[in-house]
Design an enzyme around this catalytic site. Structure first.
Site, PDB file in Angstrom:
ATOM      1  N   HIS A   1      28.684 -23.643  28.676  1.00  0.00           N
ATOM      2  CA  HIS A   1      27.292 -23.974  28.333  1.00  0.00           C
ATOM      3  C   HIS A   1      26.429 -22.749  28.631  1.00  0.00           C
ATOM      4  O   HIS A   1      26.190 -22.420  29.794  1.00  0.00           O
ATOM      5  CB  HIS A   1      26.787 -25.155  29.170  1.00  0.00           C
ATOM      6  CG  HIS A   1      27.321 -26.479  28.725  1.00  0.00           C
ATOM      7  ND1 HIS A   1      26.568 -27.426  28.096  1.00  0.00           N
ATOM      8  CD2 HIS A   1      28.558 -26.999  28.815  1.00  0.00           C
ATOM      9  CE1 HIS A   1      27.311 -28.479  27.822  1.00  0.00           C
ATOM     10  NE2 HIS A   1      28.528 -28.252  28.251  1.00  0.00           N
TER      11      HIS A   1
ATOM     12  N   HIS B   1      23.354 -31.670  32.967  1.00  0.00           N
ATOM     13  CA  HIS B   1      23.997 -32.982  33.133  1.00  0.00           C
ATOM     14  C   HIS B   1      23.564 -33.618  34.447  1.00  0.00           C
ATOM     15  O   HIS B   1      23.255 -32.916  35.410  1.00  0.00           O
ATOM     16  CB  HIS B   1      25.523 -32.849  33.151  1.00  0.00           C
ATOM     17  CG  HIS B   1      26.106 -32.269  31.903  1.00  0.00           C
ATOM     18  ND1 HIS B   1      26.060 -30.924  31.637  1.00  0.00           N
ATOM     19  CD2 HIS B   1      26.729 -32.851  30.850  1.00  0.00           C
ATOM     20  CE1 HIS B   1      26.642 -30.697  30.461  1.00  0.00           C
ATOM     21  NE2 HIS B   1      27.054 -31.847  29.959  1.00  0.00           N
TER      22      HIS B   1
ATOM     23  N   ALA C   1      31.257 -33.137  23.515  1.00  0.00           N
ATOM     24  CA  ALA C   1      32.704 -33.282  23.559  1.00  0.00           C
ATOM     25  C   ALA C   1      32.966 -34.610  24.254  1.00  0.00           C
ATOM     26  O   ALA C   1      32.270 -34.951  25.206  1.00  0.00           O
ATOM     27  CB  ALA C   1      33.323 -32.145  24.359  1.00  0.00           C
TER      28      ALA C   1
ATOM     29  N   SER D   1      27.311 -37.118  28.787  1.00  0.00           N
ATOM     30  CA  SER D   1      26.017 -36.566  28.350  1.00  0.00           C
ATOM     31  C   SER D   1      25.395 -37.424  27.263  1.00  0.00           C
ATOM     32  O   SER D   1      25.818 -38.555  27.018  1.00  0.00           O
ATOM     33  CB  SER D   1      26.220 -35.142  27.822  1.00  0.00           C
ATOM     34  OG  SER D   1      26.932 -35.177  26.604  1.00  0.00           O
TER      35      SER D   1
ATOM     36  N   HIS E   1      39.063 -29.575  31.655  1.00  0.00           N
ATOM     37  CA  HIS E   1      37.914 -28.952  30.985  1.00  0.00           C
ATOM     38  C   HIS E   1      38.360 -27.869  29.998  1.00  0.00           C
ATOM     39  O   HIS E   1      37.774 -27.716  28.930  1.00  0.00           O
ATOM     40  CB  HIS E   1      36.958 -28.382  32.038  1.00  0.00           C
ATOM     41  CG  HIS E   1      35.629 -27.972  31.474  1.00  0.00           C
ATOM     42  ND1 HIS E   1      34.846 -28.814  30.700  1.00  0.00           N
ATOM     43  CD2 HIS E   1      34.949 -26.804  31.548  1.00  0.00           C
ATOM     44  CE1 HIS E   1      33.746 -28.182  30.346  1.00  0.00           C
ATOM     45  NE2 HIS E   1      33.780 -26.959  30.843  1.00  0.00           N
TER      46      HIS E   1
HETATM   47  N1  HPA Z   1      35.919 -38.204  29.741  1.00  0.00           N
HETATM   48  C1  HPA Z   1      34.627 -37.936  30.006  1.00  0.00           C
HETATM   49  N2  HPA Z   1      33.985 -36.915  29.451  1.00  0.00           N
HETATM   50  C2  HPA Z   1      34.671 -36.129  28.598  1.00  0.00           C
HETATM   51  C3  HPA Z   1      36.023 -36.354  28.289  1.00  0.00           C
HETATM   52  C4  HPA Z   1      36.672 -37.452  28.901  1.00  0.00           C
HETATM   53  O1  HPA Z   1      37.868 -37.713  28.678  1.00  0.00           O
HETATM   54  N3  HPA Z   1      36.394 -35.401  27.394  1.00  0.00           N
HETATM   55  C5  HPA Z   1      35.312 -34.610  27.187  1.00  0.00           C
HETATM   56  N4  HPA Z   1      34.266 -35.059  27.916  1.00  0.00           N
END
Ligand code: HPA
Length: 308
Positions: free
Chosen positions: A71, A94, A124, A222, A279
């Protein structure tokens, strides 16, 4: 730092005054705001370099900063497709970073005060698997960005959310999707329910199954506070989730399961780690799909605003 004694309205106006003092004439009143989620910052590359002006979040009064890898933390202004004045948030703050939930959504109010009428949010998310909505468990339990005295300048005390996701924009997305994604692509466009979780831990298997049972299709950390705040102040909302990983729903074997007999410790670790979210995986999937996402968002907006 949040100046608690000031209303969000006053703080948003302070940020807007700063931006307006620096923005070129044609970008003073962007029409569209796009929030770029994890690994989706490439959306800012759809902005023509000549019209591009950017600000670090740290330089904007009252703006929340993002500390997450992937980010960037900058606000990019420019013309989308050389004609739509737009503002893009490359990276977002966040709740799990320690911001209050209203501070996470504060940029939406800055966009409103800048004159934006449509917000597109991207993120995502983990796939748990159709109507189109969100599950905001924290909000239902009271951790809500609109908690506190209502700021009437933005909207009413009890805003409805049954109409949160703009139907006209969603119709456009499906039409645009057919144009921008090749029929051979194995990417699919779904509409579904996003469950907001506070993070920063990814979910346990039991939590994932619970969210699935509650009707969620994807899960992420988010977007929902921003959507709620955007609808409160009357902005049109469209949101995209890029499913970057499949959440693990299957239970792990019990400690006394026969399949574990004779297995070495590293084999047990392998069983437990199968499908585990990380991540890096999320960012990598974002990179791989970024081009399709970028084209879809940019082309949808061009199609929509061309008709106006
Ligand atoms: N869980 C929560 N947040 C996320 C995930 C997940 O599996 N993948 C990307 N962000």
């Amino acid at each position: 730092m949040v100046k608690a004694e000031m209303t969000a309205f006053a703080r948003a106006n302070e940020a807007v005054s700063y931006l307006r003092a620096n923005l070129p004439e044609g970008l003073q009143k962007p029409q569209v705001a796009i929030v770029c989620g994890s690994g989706l910052g490439g959306l800012a590359d759809t902005i023509h370099p000549e019209s591009r002006t950017e600000y670090d979040y740290a330089s904007i009064p009252n703006f929340p900063r993002s500390t997450v890898a992937g980010h960037a933390g900058k606000l990019v202004f420019g013309l989308l497709g050389q004609k739509i004045p737009a503002v893009l948030m490359v990276g977002r703050a966040h709740y799990y970073e320690g911001h209050s939930i209203d501070q996470v959504a504060f940029p939406i109010r800055v966009f409103k005060q800048l004159g934006v009428d449509t917000v597109v949010l991207t993120n995502a998310a983990g796939g748990l698997n159709s109507d189109y909505a969100h599950l905001f468990l924290a909000g239902l339990a009271g951790t809500h960005p609109l908690r506190g005295p209502n700021e009437d300048e933005f909207g009413v005390r009890f805003p409805p959310l049954s109409d949160a996701y703009d139907l006209e924009l969603r119709r456009h997305v499906h039409q645009t999707w057919k144009k921008v994604v090749s029929p051979e692509s194995n990417r699919r466009l779904h509409e579904g329910v996003y469950a907001y979780v506070g993070g920063p831990t990814y979910e346990t298997r039991a939590e994932s199954r619970m969210l699935r049972m509650l009707g969620a299709d994807v899960v992420g950390m988010s977007t929902v506070p921003e959507i709620v705040t955007a609808r409160h102040c009357g902005l049109r909302v469209l949101a995209f989730s890029l499913v970057t990983n499949q959440v693990v729903l299957s239970p792990v074997p019990r400690g006394d399961d026969k399949v574990l007999q004779g297995k070495a410790a590293d084999e047990l670790t392998a069983i437990l780690e199968k499908g585990k979210a990380g991540h890096e995986e999320v960012l990598e999937a974002g990179r791989a799909a970024a081009v399709d996402m970028q084209n879809l968002v940019a082309q949808t907006l061009l199609d929509v605003f061309d008709r106006i």
